[in-house]
Each structure stands twice: as C-alpha cells, then as structure tokens.
Design a protein around this motif. Structure first.
Motif, short mmCIF file in Angstrom:
data_model
loop_
_atom_site.label_atom_id
_atom_site.label_comp_id
_atom_site.label_asym_id
_atom_site.label_seq_id
_atom_site.Cartn_x
_atom_site.Cartn_y
_atom_site.Cartn_z
N THR A 94 0.63 -1.11 0.36
CA THR A 94 0.09 0.06 0.02
C THR A 94 0.76 1.26 0.08
OG1 THR A 94 -2.25 -1.32 1.29
CG2 THR A 94 -2.20 1.49 1.56
N PHE A 95 1.43 0.99 0.85
CA PHE A 95 2.40 2.16 0.89
C PHE A 95 3.19 2.40 -0.42
CE2 PHE A 95 3.75 1.99 5.54
CZ PHE A 95 3.09 3.17 6.00
N ALA A 96 3.55 1.86 -0.96
CA ALA A 96 4.33 1.68 -2.55
C ALA A 96 3.44 2.28 -3.90
CB ALA A 96 4.44 -0.28 -2.77
N LYS A 97 2.43 1.50 -3.41
CA LYS A 97 1.45 1.82 -4.33
C LYS A 97 1.24 3.83 -4.31
CE LYS A 97 -2.39 0.38 -4.63
NZ LYS A 97 -3.81 -0.52 -4.23
N ARG A 98 1.25 4.32 -3.33
CA ARG A 98 1.20 5.94 -3.01
C ARG A 98 2.49 6.45 -4.01
NH1 ARG A 98 0.83 6.54 3.43
NH2 ARG A 98 -1.61 5.25 4.04
N GLY A 99 3.97 5.57 -3.75
CA GLY A 99 4.99 6.22 -4.37
C GLY A 99 5.59 7.29 -3.98
N ASP A 100 4.98 8.38 -2.98
CA ASP A 100 5.68 9.41 -2.57
C ASP A 100 7.09 9.36 -1.66
OD1 ASP A 100 4.52 8.64 -0.25
OD2 ASP A 100 3.52 10.24 0.20
N LEU A 101 7.88 10.51 -1.63
CA LEU A 101 9.47 10.12 -0.83
C LEU A 101 9.06 9.31 0.67
CD1 LEU A 101 11.98 10.17 -0.75
CD2 LEU A 101 11.76 12.66 0.35
N HIS A 102 7.93 9.99 1.26
CA HIS A 102 7.80 9.88 2.81
C HIS A 102 7.86 8.05 2.62
CE1 HIS A 102 6.38 9.86 6.78
NE2 HIS A 102 5.62 9.57 6.35
N SER A 103 6.75 7.69 1.85
CA SER A 103 6.24 5.75 1.84
C SER A 103 7.41 5.26 1.41
CB SER A 103 4.62 5.98 0.82
OG SER A 103 4.01 6.71 1.03
N ARG A 104 8.24 5.36 0.74
CA ARG A 104 9.37 4.96 -0.11
C ARG A 104 10.59 5.09 1.71
NH1 ARG A 104 12.72 4.07 -4.86
NH2 ARG A 104 10.75 4.76 -5.89
N ARG A 105 10.44 6.20 2.30
CA ARG A 105 11.61 6.23 3.57
C ARG A 105 11.03 4.92 4.29
NH1 ARG A 105 13.34 12.28 3.25
NH2 ARG A 105 14.50 12.27 2.23
N ARG A 106 9.51 5.07 4.65
CA ARG A 106 8.52 4.35 5.56
C ARG A 106 8.95 2.36 5.30
NH1 ARG A 106 3.40 6.54 7.66
NH2 ARG A 106 3.73 3.87 9.14
N VAL A 107 9.22 2.81 3.90
CA VAL A 107 9.11 1.08 3.42
C VAL A 107 10.34 0.77 3.83
CG1 VAL A 107 9.61 -0.59 1.71
CG2 VAL A 107 7.70 0.34 1.39
N MET A 108 11.80 1.62 3.56
CA MET A 108 12.88 1.33 3.90
C MET A 108 13.40 1.14 5.44
SD MET A 108 14.71 1.25 1.10
CE MET A 108 16.77 1.97 2.05
N VAL B 228 15.36 -4.46 -3.18
CA VAL B 228 14.07 -4.53 -3.48
C VAL B 228 13.44 -4.06 -3.53
CG1 VAL B 228 12.99 -6.74 -1.99
CG2 VAL B 228 15.11 -6.84 -2.09
N VAL B 229 12.73 -2.31 -2.99
CA VAL B 229 12.74 -1.16 -2.20
C VAL B 229 12.08 -0.70 -3.66
CG1 VAL B 229 11.59 1.28 -1.34
CG2 VAL B 229 13.07 -0.68 0.07
N HIS B 230 13.28 -0.72 -4.61
CA HIS B 230 13.01 -0.22 -5.90
C HIS B 230 12.04 -1.22 -6.91
CE1 HIS B 230 13.78 1.64 -9.66
NE2 HIS B 230 14.05 0.85 -9.95
#
Length: 170
Positions: free
Chosen positions: A53-67, A75-77
């Motif tokens: 769900t975070f990946a579907k948002r696609g913004d920088l904050h979501s990427r940092r939360r997944v990281m 894998v995150v990419h």
C-alpha cells in the motif's frame, strides 16, 4: 518479561520477530512466493500488504517508511516500480496464503504465501463499470429537472410581453 497481548511471539523477542518478518517480506518481494510455517505466513501477510500500500502511494515519505523495514534498496525499487504497478487496480488482498503438507521433521503446518499477480476478474471490472455508468446517469437526471425549472419561467416571461404588445396593437 511481561507476556504480549496479541498472543505468543514467533521468536524469542519482539526485536527478533520484527527482523524475521522483515527478512521474510524481503524474500517475498524478491521471489514472488515463499514457503514457511502457517503462523509465520499469517503474521507476514498484514506487514506485506501494508508495504505494498505504501508502494502504491509512491511518494518519498512512503519510500522512507518502507526502507525502515526492508533494508535492501534494489528490493524497495522493485516494490515501488514493478509490484506497485501490478497491484494498481487492486484495493487490497495483494497476498495469498495456501496451506500445503506438513513438514516432515516436526510435523509443522506449512504454507505458501505469494503475491497475487492475476488481474482483477472481468466480472468485477464489468460490475464496477456498470455502477459508474449508473451513477453518471443518475447525476444527469438530477440536473435535468433543475435545468427545465429554470427555463420554464423564462419562456413564460417571454410570452407575456408578446401578448401585451399584440393587445396594444389592436
């Protein structure tokens, strides 16, 4: 140590469980499916779906939360580019758990957890399209009486002066 409220942990400590789930999520996104025990698969599902769900948002904050969870940048990419694109039409249910035969050594219940890669069924897409068309038609019908009501007084007002001028001419 106090006992956890949600039942026993999968591992010896909360930190170990968190790391174990992060490693399983990384493997799931790399390979598309993993075989594990049923309790681990059931604990992994909400984490994996939240990350998608975070990946579907696609913004920088979501990427940092997944990281925070998945430390492997490749894998995150892949999660943000390929997996999120596959799951774009889905509103949930990104993973599937399938029970398989018990493990031979200790008779533990085993399961396969995998990403659902099939597109949404045509039936659901048709139903959604029909609902959208019905909604649009209902909105147009609601606007039509309002337009007729505004036009009627204008026509009546236009007819009245014409009759008065005809009477004056006589």
């Amino acid at each position: 140590m106090p006992t956890p409220k949600k039942g026993p942990r999968l591992a010896s400590s909360p930190a170990h469980e968190r790391l174990m789930l992060a490693n399983m999520a990384t493997s799931l996104f790399q390979n598309g499916r993993i075989t594990t025990t049923l309790p681990k698969a059931k604990r992994l599902r909400p984490l994996a779906e939240r990350l998608i769900t975070f990946a579907k948002r696609g913004d920088l904050h979501s990427r940092r939360r997944v990281m925070r969870v998945i430390r492997n940048k490749s894998v995150v990419h892949m999660l943000f580019t390929q997996i999120a694109e596959m799951m774009e039409q889905r509103e949930g249910g990104y993973t599937r758990i399938t029970k398989i035969a018990s493990r031979h050594g200790d008779n533990a219940q085993m399961a396969v957890i995998e990403l659902v890669t099939e597109p949404l069924s045509a039936k659901k897409a048709t139903v959604a399209e029909a609902e959208a068309a019905t909604k649009v038609a209902a909105e147009k019908e609601a606007e039509a009486p309002v337009a007729e009501a505004t036009e009627a007084p204008v026509e009546a007002a236009a007819e009245a002066p014409a009759e008065e001028t005809a009477e004056k001419a006589e």
